[in-house]
Design a protein around this motif. Structure first.
Motif, PDB file in Angstrom:
ATOM      1  N   THR A 211       0.823  -1.202   0.000  1.00 52.96           N
ATOM      2  CA  THR A 211       0.000   0.000   0.000  1.00 52.96           C
ATOM      3  C   THR A 211       0.862   1.259   0.000  1.00 52.96           C
ATOM      4  OG1 THR A 211      -1.774   1.159   1.205  1.00 52.96           O
ATOM      5  CG2 THR A 211      -0.146  -0.001   2.532  1.00 52.96           C
ATOM      6  N   HIS A 212       0.250   2.389  -0.374  1.00 56.38           N
ATOM      7  CA  HIS A 212       0.912   3.680  -0.199  1.00 56.38           C
ATOM      8  C   HIS A 212       0.291   4.422   0.977  1.00 56.38           C
ATOM      9  CE1 HIS A 212      -2.601   4.470  -2.792  1.00 56.38           C
ATOM     10  NE2 HIS A 212      -2.700   5.572  -2.065  1.00 56.38           N
ATOM     11  N   ASP A 213      -0.693   3.782   1.626  1.00 57.68           N
ATOM     12  CA  ASP A 213      -1.469   4.408   2.690  1.00 57.68           C
ATOM     13  C   ASP A 213      -0.943   3.972   4.058  1.00 57.68           C
ATOM     14  OD1 ASP A 213      -3.367   5.297   4.491  1.00 57.68           O
ATOM     15  OD2 ASP A 213      -5.075   4.800   3.208  1.00 57.68           O
ATOM     16  N   LEU A 214      -0.245   4.862   4.747  1.00 54.11           N
ATOM     17  CA  LEU A 214       0.312   4.522   6.054  1.00 54.11           C
ATOM     18  C   LEU A 214      -0.779   4.325   7.102  1.00 54.11           C
ATOM     19  CD1 LEU A 214       3.483   6.772   6.223  1.00 54.11           C
ATOM     20  CD2 LEU A 214       3.432   4.297   6.326  1.00 54.11           C
ATOM     21  N   GLY A 215      -1.958   4.882   6.865  1.00 55.80           N
ATOM     22  CA  GLY A 215      -3.076   4.644   7.776  1.00 55.80           C
ATOM     23  C   GLY A 215      -3.471   3.179   7.785  1.00 55.80           C
ATOM     24  N   VAL A 216      -3.468   2.542   6.618  1.00 56.28           N
ATOM     25  CA  VAL A 216      -3.760   1.111   6.505  1.00 56.28           C
ATOM     26  C   VAL A 216      -2.699   0.298   7.248  1.00 56.28           C
ATOM     27  CG1 VAL A 216      -3.895  -0.824   4.880  1.00 56.28           C
ATOM     28  CG2 VAL A 216      -4.986   1.348   4.321  1.00 56.28           C
ATOM     29  N   VAL A 217      -1.446   0.704   7.092  1.00 56.65           N
ATOM     30  CA  VAL A 217      -0.331   0.010   7.743  1.00 56.65           C
ATOM     31  C   VAL A 217      -0.470   0.069   9.264  1.00 56.65           C
ATOM     32  CG1 VAL A 217       2.160   0.086   8.127  1.00 56.65           C
ATOM     33  CG2 VAL A 217       1.257   0.358   5.832  1.00 56.65           C
ATOM     34  N   ILE A 232      14.975  -1.077   0.033  1.00 59.48           N
ATOM     35  CA  ILE A 232      14.401  -0.864   1.355  1.00 59.48           C
ATOM     36  C   ILE A 232      15.195   0.232   2.049  1.00 59.48           C
ATOM     37  CG2 ILE A 232      14.031  -1.883   3.648  1.00 59.48           C
ATOM     38  CD1 ILE A 232      13.620  -4.588   2.274  1.00 59.48           C
ATOM     39  N   CYS A 233      14.513   1.308   2.426  1.00 61.91           N
ATOM     40  CA  CYS A 233      15.218   2.373   3.137  1.00 61.91           C
ATOM     41  C   CYS A 233      15.016   2.268   4.649  1.00 61.91           C
ATOM     42  CB  CYS A 233      14.826   3.749   2.612  1.00 61.91           C
ATOM     43  SG  CYS A 233      13.074   4.122   2.661  1.00 61.91           S
ATOM     44  N   GLU A 234      13.911   1.624   5.061  1.00 63.02           N
ATOM     45  CA  GLU A 234      13.701   1.429   6.500  1.00 63.02           C
ATOM     46  C   GLU A 234      12.834   0.193   6.720  1.00 63.02           C
ATOM     47  OE1 GLU A 234      12.721   4.023  10.531  1.00 63.02           O
ATOM     48  OE2 GLU A 234      12.607   4.979   8.553  1.00 63.02           O
ATOM     49  N   GLN A 235      13.103  -0.506   7.812  1.00 66.75           N
ATOM     50  CA  GLN A 235      12.401  -1.757   8.090  1.00 66.75           C
ATOM     51  C   GLN A 235      12.320  -1.949   9.596  1.00 66.75           C
ATOM     52  OE1 GLN A 235      14.239  -5.017   6.047  1.00 66.75           O
ATOM     53  NE2 GLN A 235      12.837  -6.562   6.810  1.00 66.75           N
ATOM     54  N   GLY A 236      11.149  -2.347  10.092  1.00 63.70           N
ATOM     55  CA  GLY A 236      11.013  -2.563  11.529  1.00 63.70           C
ATOM     56  C   GLY A 236       9.586  -2.871  11.910  1.00 63.70           C
ATOM     57  N   THR A 237       9.327  -2.944  13.210  1.00 64.48           N
ATOM     58  CA  THR A 237       7.960  -3.137  13.682  1.00 64.48           C
ATOM     59  C   THR A 237       7.147  -1.885  13.375  1.00 64.48           C
ATOM     60  OG1 THR A 237       8.454  -2.252  15.873  1.00 64.48           O
ATOM     61  CG2 THR A 237       8.748  -4.636  15.556  1.00 64.48           C
ATOM     62  N   ALA A 238       5.825  -2.042  13.344  1.00 64.39           N
ATOM     63  CA  ALA A 238       4.962  -0.890  13.066  1.00 64.39           C
ATOM     64  C   ALA A 238       5.185   0.214  14.103  1.00 64.39           C
ATOM     65  CB  ALA A 238       3.494  -1.333  13.046  1.00 64.39           C
ATOM     66  N   ASP A 239       5.335  -0.169  15.370  1.00 65.52           N
ATOM     67  CA  ASP A 239       5.565   0.831  16.427  1.00 65.52           C
ATOM     68  C   ASP A 239       6.868   1.588  16.192  1.00 65.52           C
ATOM     69  OD1 ASP A 239       3.235   0.225  17.680  1.00 65.52           O
ATOM     70  OD2 ASP A 239       4.121  -0.969  19.288  1.00 65.52           O
ATOM     71  N   ALA A 240       7.932   0.842  15.819  1.00 69.92           N
ATOM     72  CA  ALA A 240       9.232   1.484  15.582  1.00 69.92           C
ATOM     73  C   ALA A 240       9.162   2.474  14.424  1.00 69.92           C
ATOM     74  CB  ALA A 240      10.290   0.417  15.307  1.00 69.92           C
ATOM     75  N   ILE A 241       8.476   2.092  13.361  1.00 66.43           N
ATOM     76  CA  ILE A 241       8.385   2.952  12.179  1.00 66.43           C
ATOM     77  C   ILE A 241       7.592   4.220  12.480  1.00 66.43           C
ATOM     78  CG2 ILE A 241       7.483   3.115   9.817  1.00 66.43           C
ATOM     79  CD1 ILE A 241       9.971   1.352  10.003  1.00 66.43           C
ATOM     80  N   PHE A 242       6.498   4.077  13.206  1.00 66.27           N
ATOM     81  CA  PHE A 242       5.626   5.234  13.447  1.00 66.27           C
ATOM     82  C   PHE A 242       6.116   6.128  14.577  1.00 66.27           C
ATOM     83  CE2 PHE A 242       2.687   2.838  10.847  1.00 66.27           C
ATOM     84  CZ  PHE A 242       2.037   3.834  10.142  1.00 66.27           C
ATOM     85  N   TYR A 243       6.708   5.532  15.617  1.00 68.01           N
ATOM     86  CA  TYR A 243       7.100   6.336  16.780  1.00 68.01           C
ATOM     87  C   TYR A 243       8.568   6.753  16.749  1.00 68.01           C
ATOM     88  CZ  TYR A 243       2.566   5.014  18.661  1.00 68.01           C
ATOM     89  OH  TYR A 243       1.219   4.844  18.829  1.00 68.01           O
ATOM     90  N   ASN A 244       9.366   6.071  15.910  1.00 65.68           N
ATOM     91  CA  ASN A 244      10.775   6.437  15.824  1.00 65.68           C
ATOM     92  C   ASN A 244      11.292   6.292  14.393  1.00 65.68           C
ATOM     93  OD1 ASN A 244      13.413   7.135  16.599  1.00 65.68           O
ATOM     94  ND2 ASN A 244      13.959   4.997  17.044  1.00 65.68           N
ATOM     95  N   PRO A 245      10.681   7.018  13.432  1.00 69.81           N
ATOM     96  CA  PRO A 245      11.151   6.913  12.036  1.00 69.81           C
ATOM     97  C   PRO A 245      12.582   7.412  11.919  1.00 69.81           C
ATOM     98  CG  PRO A 245       9.646   8.774  12.286  1.00 69.81           C
ATOM     99  CD  PRO A 245       9.617   8.033  13.577  1.00 69.81           C
ATOM    100  N   TYR A 249      12.850   9.822   4.263  1.00 71.05           N
ATOM    101  CA  TYR A 249      11.708   9.509   3.398  1.00 71.05           C
ATOM    102  C   TYR A 249      10.515   9.048   4.242  1.00 71.05           C
ATOM    103  CZ  TYR A 249       8.908   7.170  -0.181  1.00 71.05           C
ATOM    104  OH  TYR A 249       7.879   6.774  -1.000  1.00 71.05           O
ATOM    105  N   THR A 250      10.774   8.172   5.220  1.00 70.57           N
ATOM    106  CA  THR A 250       9.701   7.702   6.110  1.00 70.57           C
ATOM    107  C   THR A 250       9.085   8.875   6.862  1.00 70.57           C
ATOM    108  OG1 THR A 250      11.001   5.670   6.429  1.00 70.57           O
ATOM    109  CG2 THR A 250       9.129   6.010   7.893  1.00 70.57           C
ATOM    110  N   LYS A 251       9.940   9.768   7.345  1.00 66.89           N
ATOM    111  CA  LYS A 251       9.443  10.950   8.066  1.00 66.89           C
ATOM    112  C   LYS A 251       8.541  11.791   7.164  1.00 66.89           C
ATOM    113  CE  LYS A 251      13.552  11.226  11.022  1.00 66.89           C
ATOM    114  NZ  LYS A 251      14.780  11.991  11.336  1.00 66.89           N
ATOM    115  N   GLY A 252       8.927  11.909   5.891  1.00 69.74           N
ATOM    116  CA  GLY A 252       8.124  12.660   4.933  1.00 69.74           C
ATOM    117  C   GLY A 252       6.766  12.011   4.700  1.00 69.74           C
ATOM    118  N   LEU A 253       6.748  10.679   4.595  1.00 70.76           N
ATOM    119  CA  LEU A 253       5.477   9.969   4.419  1.00 70.76           C
ATOM    120  C   LEU A 253       4.564  10.177   5.618  1.00 70.76           C
ATOM    121  CD1 LEU A 253       6.663   6.523   2.957  1.00 70.76           C
ATOM    122  CD2 LEU A 253       5.535   8.367   1.714  1.00 70.76           C
TER     123      LEU A 253
END
Length: 330
Positions: A211-217, A232-245, A249-253
Motif C-alpha cells: 500500500t501507499h497508505d500509512l493509515g492502513v499500515v 528498502i530504506c527502513e524496516q522494523g515493527t509498526a511501532d518502531a516505524i511510526f514512533y521512531n522513524p 523519506y519515512t518521516k516525509g510519508l
C-alpha cells in the motif's frame, strides 16, 4: 524457519531504453500468522516485489539474482510446474483493480469454481458449494443468486470481496494484497480492511499488505518495510516505524498523513518527484528530494544500520547522530 524468506532480490525490466532495476537488493522474512506492510510511492518497487514472489512478471521482467524460499523451498528458477503448485494453493494474490482481474464474460460463480477446480481435487458440485461458502465468508449477500451474476452487476466493493473470496478459496498460507482498497471509497475501504483482519484471525494466514497508505499500515501490520527506488530504506515493527522513524523519506510519508493533530493545517508533501530508475544517482536515491541531505548523501549510498533489535534504516542522518557533537567527518 520463516514461512517466506526473500534474500537480496534483484528484479529488472529490460527495455529499449536500458535496464530498469525495479527491485534492488530486497531482503525480508515473513513468519506464520504475521502481517507485513510494504509501503512507498508509486514506482518504489512494491508490486514488482510481489510479482517476483509469485513469478508473474511481464515479458520484459526478470529476476536477475537473489533467493525466494517458501517453507525452505527455493522458488527462483524452480520452473513453472513447481510455481503452479504454489500459486493459489500456497500463496495467493489480490490485485489492485478487481474489474480488470475478473473476466466480464463469465459469471462470478464460474470464475470462483474455476479457481477451486484448478487448485484442488474437488468435483464440480463440491467446488460450487465451496464457492458459495467463500462468498458467505466475505459477507456477500444472497450468495447463490450472486453466483449467477456477472462482474458488471457488482459494485466496486463487492467485486473486491469476490477477489478476496477467490484468493482464499484454497486456504493459502500467504495472502498478498496489492493495494486492495485503492479504487474504493473510504467507507468501503474500512469494511474491506476489517473483513481481511477478521479472515486473517480466523484462518491464521500470513498477509503481505502492499500500500501507499500509512493509515492502513498502522491499522493492520505487525512489521513494515518502507521502499524507495526499488530498495528498502527502513524496516522494523509498526511501532518502531511510526514512533521512531529513522529515514528522512519515512518521516516525509508520516508528515503527509492527515490526522486530528494537523487538522486545520496544510499537509506538508514530499517535494520533487520519484527518481528515474534508468538514471539512478551515485548516492542515496532520495537525496535529491531530501531537505536534510548531506554532501555524503549525494555521493555515497548508506548501508542499512541497526537502530535497535527490530529496526533498521539506511540514512546518513543516523550516522551523523552517532558522531560526537552531532557532526559527521566528510
Amino acid at each position: 524457519m520463516s514461512l517466506l524468506e526473500v534474500k537480496d532480490l534483484h528484479t529488472s525490466f529490460f527495455t529499449d531504453a536500458g535496464e530498469v532495476k525495479a527491485v534492488n537488493g530486497v531482503s525480508f522474512n515473513l513468519d506464520e500468522g504475521k502481517v507485513l506492510g510494504i509501503v512507498g510511492e508509486s514506482g518504489s518497487g512494491k508490486s514488482v516485489t510481489a510479482y517476483s514472489i509469485m513469478q508473474i512478471l511481464a515479458g520484459a521482467g526478470k529476476i536477475v539474482s537473489g533467493s525466494i524460499k517458501f517453507r525452505g523451498q527455493e522458488l527462483v528458477n524452480s520452473g513453472e510446474s513447481v510455481m503452479k503448485t504454489i500459486r493459489g494453493n500456497k500463496i495467493s494474490i489480490i490485485f489492485q483493480d478487481p474489474m480488470t482481474s475478473l473476466n466480464p464474460t463469465y459469471t462470478i460463480g464460474k470464475q470462483l469454481m474455476e479457481a477451486i477446480l484448478l487448485h484442488t481435487d474437488r468435483n464440480k458440485e463440491q467446488a460450487r458449494e465451496r464457492a458459495i461458502e467463500m462468498l458467505q465468508l466475505v459477507n456477500v449477500n444472497e450468495p447463490e443468486k450472486r453466483m449467477k451474476q456477472y462482474p458488471h452487476e457488482f459494485s466496486g466493493g463487492m467485486r473486491q470481496r469476490v477477489m478476496i473470496a477467490m484468493a482464499l478459496a484454497c486456504e493459502p498460507d500467504i495472502l498478498i494484497a496489492d493495494e486492495p482498497t485503492t479504487a474504493l471509497d473510504v467507507t468501503i475501504q474500512a469494511q474491506i480492511l476489517e473483513l481481511m483482519q477478521n479472515i486473517q484471525k480466523k484462518l491464521g494466514m500470513a498477509i503481505i499488505m502492499i500500500t501507499h497508505d500509512l493509515g492502513v499500515v498502522a491499522q493492520m501490520c505487525d512489521e513494515v518495510i518502507v521502499m524507495y527506488a526499488g530498495s528498502i530504506c527502513e524496516q522494523g515493527t509498526a511501532d518502531a516505524i511510526f514512533y521512531n522513524p529513522c529515514h528522512e523519506y519515512t518521516k516525509g510519508l508520516i508528515r503527509s498523513i492527515p490526522t486530528d493533530a494537523n487538522s486545520g493545517q496544510r499537509l506538508k508533501p514530499i517535494s520533487g518527484t520519484p527518481i528515474d530508475l534508468l538514471n539512478m544517482p551515485k548516492g542515496c536515491a532520495f537525496a535529491p528530494r531530501c531537505e536534510q541531505a548531506l554532501k555524503i548523501c549525494l555521493r555515497e549510498k548508506c548501508q542499512r544500520m541497526q537502530i535497535d533489535a527490530d529496526h533498521q534504516a539506511a540514512c546518513w542522518m543516523n550516522v551523523k547522530k552517532l558522531k560526537e557533537g552531532g557532526a559527521i567527518n566528510e
